[in-house]
Design a protein around this motif. Structure first.
Motif, PDB file in Angstrom:
ATOM      1  N   PHE A 126      36.297   8.693  28.816  1.00  0.00           N
ATOM      2  CA  PHE A 126      36.093   8.756  30.261  1.00  0.00           C
ATOM      3  C   PHE A 126      34.766   9.466  30.541  1.00  0.00           C
ATOM      4  CE2 PHE A 126      40.524   8.679  29.257  1.00  0.00           C
ATOM      5  CZ  PHE A 126      41.134   7.900  30.218  1.00  0.00           C
ATOM      6  N   LYS A 148      47.522  10.088  35.102  1.00  0.00           N
ATOM      7  CA  LYS A 148      46.219  10.592  35.517  1.00  0.00           C
ATOM      8  C   LYS A 148      45.792  11.742  34.619  1.00  0.00           C
ATOM      9  CE  LYS A 148      47.339   9.724  40.396  1.00  0.00           C
ATOM     10  NZ  LYS A 148      48.763   9.388  40.108  1.00  0.00           N
ATOM     11  N   TRP A 161      40.911  10.866  36.956  1.00  0.00           N
ATOM     12  CA  TRP A 161      40.831   9.484  36.501  1.00  0.00           C
ATOM     13  C   TRP A 161      42.220   8.858  36.392  1.00  0.00           C
ATOM     14  CZ3 TRP A 161      38.003  13.411  34.268  1.00  0.00           C
ATOM     15  CH2 TRP A 161      36.607  13.260  34.164  1.00  0.00           C
ATOM     16  N   ASP A 162      42.258   7.531  36.507  1.00  0.00           N
ATOM     17  CA  ASP A 162      43.449   6.770  36.156  1.00  0.00           C
ATOM     18  C   ASP A 162      43.450   6.572  34.644  1.00  0.00           C
ATOM     19  OD1 ASP A 162      45.699   4.732  37.056  1.00  0.00           O
ATOM     20  OD2 ASP A 162      44.456   3.704  35.570  1.00  0.00           O
ATOM     21  N   SER A 165      43.165   2.484  33.576  1.00  0.00           N
ATOM     22  CA  SER A 165      41.925   1.759  33.887  1.00  0.00           C
ATOM     23  C   SER A 165      40.662   2.560  33.580  1.00  0.00           C
ATOM     24  CB  SER A 165      41.923   1.363  35.366  1.00  0.00           C
ATOM     25  OG  SER A 165      41.825   2.527  36.186  1.00  0.00           O
ATOM     26  N   ARG A 166      40.814   3.876  33.385  1.00  0.00           N
ATOM     27  CA  ARG A 166      39.687   4.796  33.171  1.00  0.00           C
ATOM     28  C   ARG A 166      38.814   4.955  34.426  1.00  0.00           C
ATOM     29  NH1 ARG A 166      37.647   2.824  27.118  1.00  0.00           N
ATOM     30  NH2 ARG A 166      39.583   1.770  26.598  1.00  0.00           N
ATOM     31  N   ARG A 167      39.292   4.473  35.548  1.00  0.00           N
ATOM     32  CA  ARG A 167      38.541   4.544  36.789  1.00  0.00           C
ATOM     33  C   ARG A 167      38.663   5.924  37.421  1.00  0.00           C
ATOM     34  NH1 ARG A 167      39.996   3.197  42.153  1.00  0.00           N
ATOM     35  NH2 ARG A 167      42.062   2.600  41.388  1.00  0.00           N
ATOM     36  N   ILE A 168      37.569   6.420  38.023  1.00  0.00           N
ATOM     37  CA  ILE A 168      37.621   7.684  38.752  1.00  0.00           C
ATOM     38  C   ILE A 168      38.375   7.459  40.062  1.00  0.00           C
ATOM     39  CG2 ILE A 168      36.279   9.474  39.925  1.00  0.00           C
ATOM     40  CD1 ILE A 168      34.041   8.998  37.918  1.00  0.00           C
ATOM     41  N   LEU A 169      39.503   8.116  40.206  1.00  0.00           N
ATOM     42  CA  LEU A 169      40.315   7.982  41.410  1.00  0.00           C
ATOM     43  C   LEU A 169      39.854   8.943  42.497  1.00  0.00           C
ATOM     44  CD1 LEU A 169      43.879   7.756  39.837  1.00  0.00           C
ATOM     45  CD2 LEU A 169      42.450   5.866  40.642  1.00  0.00           C
TER      46      LEU A 169
END
Length: 206
Positions: A126, A148, A161-162, A165-169
């Motif tokens: 991440f 998370k 992060w999620d 998905s490795r997405r920044i929430l």
């Protein structure tokens, strides 16, 4: 930094474990209020945690590697390589299968620490949070359900992060200094953070 143990044989290294605490390279028996064993490291240790059964210690430091120590055998079992700079934070997932690490290489990583995991144990990387010249020991944390992760950052934000998905929430603002510590509430959607501005903030997330 090398240390010498003066009581390595004073604790039975088999379950059930006495109440233990780990600081740097030393293992402490809380009842006796003294160190009972020291694990020898060539370099300074900056972060430690126990595994889920408390028969292993995971440590990270300025040599960039994560080391896994066996309490029964009092020896290094294996090391995990991948970070390019000092480790500043380690956190074990609630079910004990995965380890989260924060490093001065500006990455947060998830490692598979199950007994029979593949040789390549780094499963996710991440990015977003940063370290700077202050070189603070920025920590990291899992949510209770493992969906998370969060980490401190020198840019004064709390990063969430999620895990899938490795997405920044979330990039939570508010602090006026480096965010050094983060923790999820065990039940509520709340993240607690502590920073160099000497303040604690609670941020609500979905």
């Amino acid at each position: 930094m090398r240390e010498r143990s003066t009581a390595a044989s004073s604790i039975p290294m088999e379950p059930p474990w006495p109440p233990l605490a780990m600081t740097g390279s030393s293992l402490w028996d809380i009842r006796k209020k003294g160190a009972v064993h020291t694990f020898q490291n060539t370099y300074q240790v900056l972060a430690v945690t126990f595994n889920d059964t408390s028969d292993q210690i995971l440590s990270g430091g300025i040599d960039n590697d994560i080391k896994v120590w066996d309490l029964r055998q009092n020896k290094l079992v294996y090391s995990m390589h991948g970070h390019g700079d000092s480790l500043t934070g380690l956190s074990l997932s609630s079910e004990g299968s995965y380890l989260l690490s924060n490093s001065m290489d500006n990455t947060v990583r998830i490692w598979d620490v199950r007994p029979f995991a593949p040789k390549e144990r780094c499963v996710k990387i991440f990015q977003g949070n940063i370290h700077n010249f202050e070189k603070n020991l920025l920590r990291c944390s899992w949510s209770a359900d493992g969906s998370k992760i969060a980490a401190g950052s020198a840019d004064r934000f709390v990063y969430v992060w999620d895990t899938t998905s490795r997405r920044i929430l979330y990039k939570l603002p508010g602090h006026a200094g480096s965010v050094n510590e983060v923790a999820f509430h065990p039940e509520e959607p709340i993240v607690l953070s502590g920073a160099s501005d000497k303040r604690l903030y609670m941020g609500e997330i979905q």
